[in-house]
Structure formats: C-alpha cells, structure tokens
Design a protein around this motif. Structure first.
Motif, PDB file in Angstrom:
ATOM      1  N   GLN A  83     114.361  24.895 -56.039  1.00 31.67           N
ATOM      2  CA  GLN A  83     114.561  23.448 -55.915  1.00 31.67           C
ATOM      3  C   GLN A  83     114.047  22.935 -54.571  1.00 31.67           C
ATOM      4  O   GLN A  83     113.445  21.860 -54.499  1.00 31.67           O
ATOM      5  CB  GLN A  83     116.043  23.118 -56.071  1.00 31.67           C
ATOM      6  N   LEU A  84     114.283  23.712 -53.508  1.00 34.18           N
ATOM      7  CA  LEU A  84     113.814  23.290 -52.189  1.00 34.18           C
ATOM      8  C   LEU A  84     112.291  23.280 -52.132  1.00 34.18           C
ATOM      9  O   LEU A  84     111.693  22.350 -51.567  1.00 34.18           O
ATOM     10  CB  LEU A  84     114.366  24.228 -51.117  1.00 34.18           C
ATOM     11  N   GLU A  85     111.658  24.260 -52.730  1.00 33.89           N
ATOM     12  CA  GLU A  85     110.194  24.298 -52.740  1.00 33.89           C
ATOM     13  C   GLU A  85     109.624  23.087 -53.470  1.00 33.89           C
ATOM     14  O   GLU A  85     108.608  22.526 -53.049  1.00 33.89           O
ATOM     15  CB  GLU A  85     109.710  25.589 -53.400  1.00 33.89           C
ATOM     16  N   GLN A  86     110.290  22.688 -54.535  1.00 29.32           N
ATOM     17  CA  GLN A  86     109.821  21.514 -55.278  1.00 29.32           C
ATOM     18  C   GLN A  86     109.931  20.251 -54.435  1.00 29.32           C
ATOM     19  O   GLN A  86     109.035  19.396 -54.452  1.00 29.32           O
ATOM     20  CB  GLN A  86     110.637  21.356 -56.564  1.00 29.32           C
ATOM     21  N   GLN A  87     111.005  20.131 -53.676  1.00 28.83           N
ATOM     22  CA  GLN A  87     111.207  18.925 -52.895  1.00 28.83           C
ATOM     23  C   GLN A  87     110.336  18.889 -51.633  1.00 28.83           C
ATOM     24  O   GLN A  87     110.023  17.819 -51.126  1.00 28.83           O
ATOM     25  CB  GLN A  87     112.679  18.792 -52.513  1.00 28.83           C
ATOM     26  N   LEU A  88     109.957  20.049 -51.126  1.00 28.98           N
ATOM     27  CA  LEU A  88     109.089  20.107 -49.951  1.00 28.98           C
ATOM     28  C   LEU A  88     107.610  20.090 -50.317  1.00 28.98           C
ATOM     29  O   LEU A  88     106.759  20.008 -49.430  1.00 28.98           O
ATOM     30  CB  LEU A  88     109.383  21.378 -49.136  1.00 28.98           C
ATOM     31  N   HIS A  89     107.318  20.175 -51.586  1.00 26.99           N
ATOM     32  CA  HIS A  89     105.927  20.208 -52.039  1.00 26.99           C
ATOM     33  C   HIS A  89     105.215  18.881 -51.735  1.00 26.99           C
ATOM     34  O   HIS A  89     105.796  17.809 -51.915  1.00 26.99           O
ATOM     35  CB  HIS A  89     105.893  20.478 -53.541  1.00 26.99           C
ATOM     36  N   PRO A  90     103.975  18.920 -51.243  1.00 22.74           N
ATOM     37  CA  PRO A  90     103.175  20.117 -50.941  1.00 22.74           C
ATOM     38  C   PRO A  90     103.445  20.607 -49.514  1.00 22.74           C
ATOM     39  O   PRO A  90     103.491  19.803 -48.580  1.00 22.74           O
ATOM     40  CB  PRO A  90     101.742  19.631 -51.083  1.00 22.74           C
ATOM     41  N   LEU A  91     103.615  21.904 -49.362  1.00 23.94           N
ATOM     42  CA  LEU A  91     103.852  22.492 -48.052  1.00 23.94           C
ATOM     43  C   LEU A  91     102.529  22.890 -47.417  1.00 23.94           C
ATOM     44  O   LEU A  91     101.658  23.433 -48.094  1.00 23.94           O
ATOM     45  CB  LEU A  91     104.735  23.733 -48.189  1.00 23.94           C
ATOM     46  N   PRO A  92     102.379  22.654 -46.104  1.00 29.54           N
ATOM     47  CA  PRO A  92     101.172  23.135 -45.426  1.00 29.54           C
ATOM     48  C   PRO A  92     101.109  24.659 -45.449  1.00 29.54           C
ATOM     49  O   PRO A  92     102.071  25.330 -45.831  1.00 29.54           O
ATOM     50  CB  PRO A  92     101.343  22.596 -43.992  1.00 29.54           C
ATOM     51  N   ALA A  93      99.998  25.212 -45.012  1.00 25.33           N
ATOM     52  CA  ALA A  93      99.819  26.668 -45.020  1.00 25.33           C
ATOM     53  C   ALA A  93     100.901  27.336 -44.179  1.00 25.33           C
ATOM     54  O   ALA A  93     101.164  26.934 -43.045  1.00 25.33           O
ATOM     55  CB  ALA A  93      98.432  27.016 -44.479  1.00 25.33           C
ATOM     56  N   HIS A  94     101.536  28.351 -44.747  1.00 27.41           N
ATOM     57  CA  HIS A  94     102.608  29.063 -44.063  1.00 27.41           C
ATOM     58  C   HIS A  94     102.616  30.509 -44.527  1.00 27.41           C
ATOM     59  O   HIS A  94     102.091  30.844 -45.591  1.00 27.41           O
ATOM     60  CB  HIS A  94     103.969  28.412 -44.354  1.00 27.41           C
ATOM     61  N   ASP A  95     103.217  31.380 -43.716  1.00 28.55           N
ATOM     62  CA  ASP A  95     103.278  32.798 -44.067  1.00 28.55           C
ATOM     63  C   ASP A  95     104.718  33.299 -44.175  1.00 28.55           C
ATOM     64  O   ASP A  95     104.946  34.495 -44.340  1.00 28.55           O
ATOM     65  CB  ASP A  95     102.505  33.650 -43.053  1.00 28.55           C
ATOM     66  N   TYR A  96     105.665  32.392 -44.072  1.00 32.92           N
ATOM     67  CA  TYR A  96     107.069  32.792 -44.242  1.00 32.92           C
ATOM     68  C   TYR A  96     107.872  31.592 -44.699  1.00 32.92           C
ATOM     69  O   TYR A  96     107.733  30.486 -44.170  1.00 32.92           O
ATOM     70  CB  TYR A  96     107.651  33.325 -42.936  1.00 32.92           C
ATOM     71  N   PHE A  97     108.696  31.820 -45.709  1.00 27.80           N
ATOM     72  CA  PHE A  97     109.586  30.775 -46.224  1.00 27.80           C
ATOM     73  C   PHE A  97     110.846  31.460 -46.726  1.00 27.80           C
ATOM     74  O   PHE A  97     110.791  32.298 -47.625  1.00 27.80           O
ATOM     75  CB  PHE A  97     108.912  30.004 -47.360  1.00 27.80           C
ATOM     76  N   GLY A  98     111.986  31.126 -46.123  1.00 33.47           N
ATOM     77  CA  GLY A  98     113.236  31.754 -46.523  1.00 33.47           C
ATOM     78  C   GLY A  98     114.386  30.766 -46.535  1.00 33.47           C
ATOM     79  O   GLY A  98     114.489  29.904 -45.649  1.00 33.47           O
ATOM     80  N   LEU A  99     115.234  30.876 -47.542  1.00 30.15           N
ATOM     81  CA  LEU A  99     116.418  30.025 -47.668  1.00 30.15           C
ATOM     82  C   LEU A  99     117.655  30.893 -47.551  1.00 30.15           C
ATOM     83  O   LEU A  99     117.762  31.938 -48.212  1.00 30.15           O
ATOM     84  CB  LEU A  99     116.419  29.291 -49.004  1.00 30.15           C
ATOM     85  N   PHE A 100     118.599  30.467 -46.707  1.00 34.00           N
ATOM     86  CA  PHE A 100     119.840  31.196 -46.512  1.00 34.00           C
ATOM     87  C   PHE A 100     120.990  30.299 -46.958  1.00 34.00           C
ATOM     88  O   PHE A 100     121.155  29.186 -46.447  1.00 34.00           O
ATOM     89  CB  PHE A 100     120.002  31.603 -45.047  1.00 34.00           C
ATOM     90  N   THR A 101     121.763  30.788 -47.919  1.00 30.19           N
ATOM     91  CA  THR A 101     122.830  29.988 -48.506  1.00 30.19           C
ATOM     92  C   THR A 101     123.997  29.832 -47.540  1.00 30.19           C
ATOM     93  O   THR A 101     124.091  30.527 -46.528  1.00 30.19           O
ATOM     94  CB  THR A 101     123.321  30.637 -49.809  1.00 30.19           C
ATOM     95  N   LEU A 110     130.032  23.546 -45.108  1.00 28.23           N
ATOM     96  CA  LEU A 110     129.153  24.412 -45.893  1.00 28.23           C
ATOM     97  C   LEU A 110     127.759  23.799 -45.963  1.00 28.23           C
ATOM     98  O   LEU A 110     127.564  22.738 -46.559  1.00 28.23           O
ATOM     99  CB  LEU A 110     129.718  24.604 -47.302  1.00 28.23           C
ATOM    100  N   TYR A 111     126.812  24.468 -45.344  1.00 29.97           N
ATOM    101  CA  TYR A 111     125.417  24.012 -45.366  1.00 29.97           C
ATOM    102  C   TYR A 111     124.507  25.225 -45.516  1.00 29.97           C
ATOM    103  O   TYR A 111     124.792  26.301 -44.983  1.00 29.97           O
ATOM    104  CB  TYR A 111     125.041  23.280 -44.075  1.00 29.97           C
ATOM    105  N   SER A 112     123.426  25.029 -46.248  1.00 35.85           N
ATOM    106  CA  SER A 112     122.384  26.040 -46.308  1.00 35.85           C
ATOM    107  C   SER A 112     121.330  25.702 -45.267  1.00 35.85           C
ATOM    108  O   SER A 112     121.300  24.588 -44.735  1.00 35.85           O
ATOM    109  CB  SER A 112     121.749  26.085 -47.709  1.00 35.85           C
ATOM    110  N   ARG A 113     120.459  26.657 -44.972  1.00 36.08           N
ATOM    111  CA  ARG A 113     119.382  26.400 -44.019  1.00 36.08           C
ATOM    112  C   ARG A 113     118.132  27.153 -44.474  1.00 36.08           C
ATOM    113  O   ARG A 113     118.235  28.174 -45.160  1.00 36.08           O
ATOM    114  CB  ARG A 113     119.775  26.830 -42.606  1.00 36.08           C
ATOM    115  N   ALA A 114     116.979  26.648 -44.085  1.00 34.01           N
ATOM    116  CA  ALA A 114     115.712  27.257 -44.478  1.00 34.01           C
ATOM    117  C   ALA A 114     114.826  27.429 -43.254  1.00 34.01           C
ATOM    118  O   ALA A 114     114.901  26.647 -42.303  1.00 34.01           O
ATOM    119  CB  ALA A 114     115.006  26.405 -45.532  1.00 34.01           C
TER     120      ALA A 114
END
Length: 223
Positions: A83-101, A110-114
């Motif tokens: 869901q986060l990838e869809q909302q951030l689309h289009p993302l610039p070139a990157h080599d790391y993407f991680g979501l922590f619940t 309660l918050y998640s972070r990316a």
C-alpha cells in the motif's frame, strides 16, 4: 487510502515567507533539512603552521558523507508495504526500501516508519516537498500526517546470499545411516515373524542362559 495537500495545480509545496527586510525565509521543513545537513557534514580542516620553522602544513582532505537515506515517520500502523509503494508511486531511483511496522509495546503511540535510500541525492528535496506533511488515511478513516527527514543511521542492510548446503540430499550415502537401516530391517523382520517363531527364539535363549549358569556353578564346585 490516502489524501494529499492539493491545490488547483497539484500538491502544495512548502510556502516561503518574507521577513521585514523583504528576504524570503525558508519553510520550517527546509530549515530542518539544512540544519541536518550542516550538522552531519564535517567541517573543513583548518591549515596550521609548524613551530619548527616549516611552512604551513596542508590539511588532509576528509571524506564527506553524502546523505541519501531518508525516513518517513508517523505512518499508519496498519499500512502494508504494498500500500505504501502505491501511494509513493512513482518513486525516484533507489536501492533500498523497507517498512517497519508499529511496536505494540508503545501503545497508544503506534506508528509505522519506512526507510528509502535514494541513488540520486538531488531527488530527496523533491520527495520531501511531496510527502513531508502528506496525510495518510488508514482503513478506519484516521489521519496520519507523515514526517520526512534524514535517517539518523545512513547505512543500509545488505542482503546476505544463502549458501547452498553441501550435505543436503547426501544422507543415503552416509555410513552411519546405512548401518542404522540394516539394524532397523533386522529388527523389523523379527517383529513381523509369527508368534511360534518368536516363542521358539525365546525358549532357545532361555535354555542357553540356564546351561551357562549350570556350567558356572559346576566350575565353582570344582574349585
């Protein structure tokens, strides 16, 4: 799932203000990123002269760390990576993407972070202008204004290549396993024998035991 701070022309960028002198003042977010960059970049070394009559010693150039990893904080706890990838689309070139619940032990906060590591640092400001203050909405309709800033830890986790287990599938060639199979097959054959055969074996072993005991007693009498 989301809503944006939009005007007629699209997402609203940070608004600059003018002071009494007429000069533009950066937005609070712009000031934060500037302070963060100044704090992290090492100061240039100062040249100093030797006290032994020598000339000025040229300073050694220090390697400056280019900030490329950002963190998006205060995300909805129920937000998934897809869901986060869809909302951030289009993302610039990157080599790391991680979501922590979210950490449930921190309830009710309660918050998640990316974390995202951009290949081109110039894309960071554009990404910040787009998503700092961006309002994410969870499935219950609650609003979560996001915060975008440089990640305190700039390194990224490397994917470890799994080594192939050289012992996998080789158990049939193992000597200990072969010996176990032989013993197991013998015991299984004995178990599957008919009752009369088992009874005969027991009687034979009993007779051998009695005979050996009598021989021992006889030897004891002779002595």
């Amino acid at each position: 799932m989301r809503s944006e701070k939009e005007g007629e022309g699209g997402p609203v960028l940070p608004v600059t203000t003018r002071g009494p002198s007429g000069k533009e003042k950066p937005s609070p977010t712009e000031s934060h990123f500037r302070r963060e960059s100044q704090r992290r970049e090492p100061e240039a070394p100062v040249a100093w002269s030797s006290g032994c009559g020598g000339g000025a010693v040229e300073p050694r150039e220090e390697k400056r760390t280019v900030l490329s990893k950002v963190v998006i904080r205060r995300l909805p706890p129920s937000l998934t990576k897809e869901q986060l990838e869809q909302q951030l689309h289009p993302l610039p070139a990157h080599d790391y993407f991680g979501l922590f619940t979210a950490d449930l032990s921190l309830y009710p906060h309660l918050y998640s972070r990316a974390y995202i590591n951009f290949r081109n640092p110039d894309d960071i400001l554009l990404f910040r202008d787009r998503f700092d203050g961006y309002i994410f909405i969870d499935s219950k309709g609650l609003e979560y204004p996001a915060v975008v800033e440089f990640a305190p830890f700039q390194k990224t986790a490397k994917k470890k290549l799994k080594k192939k287990d050289t012992q996998a599938g080789s158990i049939e060639d193992d000597p200990e396993y072969k010996k176990f199979l032989e013993t197991y097959c013998v015991e299984e054959e004995k178990t599957s024998a008919n009752p009369e055969t088992l009874l005969g074996d027991i009687e034979a072993k009993t007779r051998e035991l009695i005979a050996s005991q009598e021989i021992r007693k006889g030897r004891g009498v002779k002595h």
